[in-house]
Enzyme design. Sequence first.
Site, PDB file in Angstrom:
ATOM      1  N   ASN A 140      -1.280  -8.771 -10.053  1.00  0.00           N
ATOM      2  CA  ASN A 140      -2.081  -9.519  -9.086  1.00  0.00           C
ATOM      3  C   ASN A 140      -2.196  -8.654  -7.832  1.00  0.00           C
ATOM      4  OD1 ASN A 140      -3.173 -11.279  -7.247  1.00  0.00           O
ATOM      5  ND2 ASN A 140      -1.451 -12.715  -7.225  1.00  0.00           N
ATOM      6  N   TRP A 141      -3.361  -8.065  -7.663  1.00  0.00           N
ATOM      7  CA  TRP A 141      -3.539  -7.137  -6.540  1.00  0.00           C
ATOM      8  C   TRP A 141      -3.678  -7.865  -5.203  1.00  0.00           C
ATOM      9  CZ3 TRP A 141      -7.469  -2.809  -8.440  1.00  0.00           C
ATOM     10  CH2 TRP A 141      -6.914  -2.158  -9.558  1.00  0.00           C
ATOM     11  N   LYS A 142      -3.853  -9.180  -5.257  1.00  0.00           N
ATOM     12  CA  LYS A 142      -4.074  -9.986  -4.033  1.00  0.00           C
ATOM     13  C   LYS A 142      -5.209  -9.374  -3.208  1.00  0.00           C
ATOM     14  CE  LYS A 142       0.637 -11.626  -4.411  1.00  0.00           C
ATOM     15  NZ  LYS A 142       1.830 -12.170  -3.780  1.00  0.00           N
ATOM     16  N   HIS A 151      -2.305 -20.212  -7.440  1.00  0.00           N
ATOM     17  CA  HIS A 151      -1.273 -19.349  -6.852  1.00  0.00           C
ATOM     18  C   HIS A 151      -0.722 -20.038  -5.592  1.00  0.00           C
ATOM     19  CE1 HIS A 151       0.730 -15.972  -4.942  1.00  0.00           C
ATOM     20  NE2 HIS A 151       0.759 -15.411  -6.137  1.00  0.00           N
ATOM     21  N   GLU A 171      -0.085 -18.948  -2.774  1.00  0.00           N
ATOM     22  CA  GLU A 171      -0.790 -18.589  -1.542  1.00  0.00           C
ATOM     23  C   GLU A 171      -2.049 -19.433  -1.379  1.00  0.00           C
ATOM     24  OE1 GLU A 171      -0.831 -14.414  -2.418  1.00  0.00           O
ATOM     25  OE2 GLU A 171       1.335 -14.380  -2.125  1.00  0.00           O
ATOM     26  N   GLU A 183       6.484 -18.853 -10.392  1.00  0.00           N
ATOM     27  CA  GLU A 183       6.698 -18.003  -9.218  1.00  0.00           C
ATOM     28  C   GLU A 183       7.415 -18.805  -8.133  1.00  0.00           C
ATOM     29  OE1 GLU A 183       3.568 -14.578  -9.377  1.00  0.00           O
ATOM     30  OE2 GLU A 183       2.843 -16.180  -8.088  1.00  0.00           O
ATOM     31  N   GLY A 214       7.117 -11.602  -2.567  1.00  0.00           N
ATOM     32  CA  GLY A 214       6.958 -10.630  -1.484  1.00  0.00           C
ATOM     33  C   GLY A 214       8.170 -10.524  -0.580  1.00  0.00           C
ATOM     34  N   SER A 233       8.756 -10.701  -6.705  1.00  0.00           N
ATOM     35  CA  SER A 233       9.532  -9.465  -6.504  1.00  0.00           C
ATOM     36  C   SER A 233       9.998  -8.836  -7.817  1.00  0.00           C
ATOM     37  CB  SER A 233      10.725  -9.711  -5.577  1.00  0.00           C
ATOM     38  OG  SER A 233      10.266 -10.136  -4.304  1.00  0.00           O
ATOM     39  N   GLY A 291       3.092  -8.658  -8.099  1.00  0.00           N
ATOM     40  CA  GLY A 291       2.329  -8.416  -6.878  1.00  0.00           C
ATOM     41  C   GLY A 291       2.507  -6.984  -6.416  1.00  0.00           C
ATOM     42  N   GLY A 292       3.429  -6.777  -5.484  1.00  0.00           N
ATOM     43  CA  GLY A 292       3.619  -5.475  -4.853  1.00  0.00           C
ATOM     44  C   GLY A 292       3.739  -4.313  -5.839  1.00  0.00           C
TER      45      GLY A 292
HETATM   46  P1  13P Z   1       5.412  -9.893  -5.445  1.00  0.00           P
HETATM   47  O1  13P Z   1       5.616  -9.225  -6.782  1.00  0.00           O
HETATM   48  O2  13P Z   1       4.837  -8.990  -4.416  1.00  0.00           O
HETATM   49  O3  13P Z   1       6.631 -10.638  -5.001  1.00  0.00           O
HETATM   50  O4  13P Z   1       4.271 -11.021  -5.682  1.00  0.00           O
HETATM   51  C1  13P Z   1       4.406 -11.894  -6.731  1.00  0.00           C
HETATM   52  C2  13P Z   1       3.151 -12.682  -6.861  1.00  0.00           C
HETATM   53  O5  13P Z   1       2.845 -13.509  -6.039  1.00  0.00           O
HETATM   54  C3  13P Z   1       2.298 -12.406  -8.018  1.00  0.00           C
HETATM   55  O6  13P Z   1       1.302 -13.352  -8.139  1.00  0.00           O
END
Ligand code: 13P
Length: 258
Positions: A13-15, A99, A101, A171, A177, A217, A238-239
């Site tokens: 997920n590149w956000k 998600h 967010e 999640e 994050g 994470s 994510g990251g």
């Molecule tokens: P991180 O891997 O950066 O914690 O993000 C997880 C995430 O929200 C994937 O959708």
Amino acid sequence: MSNAIRKYLIAGNWKMNKTASEGVDLANEIVLSLAHQTDVSAVICPPFTALESCAKVLEGSNVQLGAQNMYPKAEGAFTGEVSPVMLRSLFCNFVILGHSERREYFKESDAFINEKVKAALESSLKPILCVGETLEEREADKTLEVIKTQLSGGLAGIDVENAEPIVIAYEPVWAIGTGKTATPEMAQEVHAAIRKELASIFNESVADHIRILYGGSMKPENASELLDQPDIDGGLIGGAALKAKSFIELVEIARQKV
Ligand code: 13P
């Protein structure tokens, strides 16, 4: 993952990261390493503006494309929104829905997310439905209650025969994050509860086919132990998905377990 009927899925997920041309560079590096492997489903989810350019890079490879959101209507006066039909036309196979967010910053409710899950399935997009508790909810011992509500709300009214393509991502909000990962045991406990809930919403056979990803994470350093858990079928990353090296490594770690 002990159940051979489920194929590991590693989704990035590149956000809100990567312009179209930066996305092409990252997708190119990923395709160079992963184009031919079929052991693990590898999926990248760039922002809308990079979907078309990334789709061209992925063409003919085994790396698949996903979007990060959509609006649950095929077309119409919905300024600023993107439809499932539009995503399909760009060769998206997956779409991340609900998600945390989006739940937090855009106030998305379970009912609205449910509309999206249904619309995605109608357009043959595989929804990746995200669920997870906040730190406050975990500390109040409400994790399983929250997950149950998100699942029953998000999956309401979906016919059992249409349910198998659905993917669930667990999640924990406090792990996103932050560098804090749920321990493999903590994650497994919730994943098992999710599978039990899926069996009660649909049936046991469908629950055995639905992939449940862990997100929060996740990185090459902690992935192996997480993926060893019987009900963890992959990751929503994510990251660590923003660098080709770590994303490729995560897919390779999953491949070694196949
Ligand atoms: P991180 O891997 O950066 O914690 O993000 C997880 C995430 O929200 C994937 O959708």
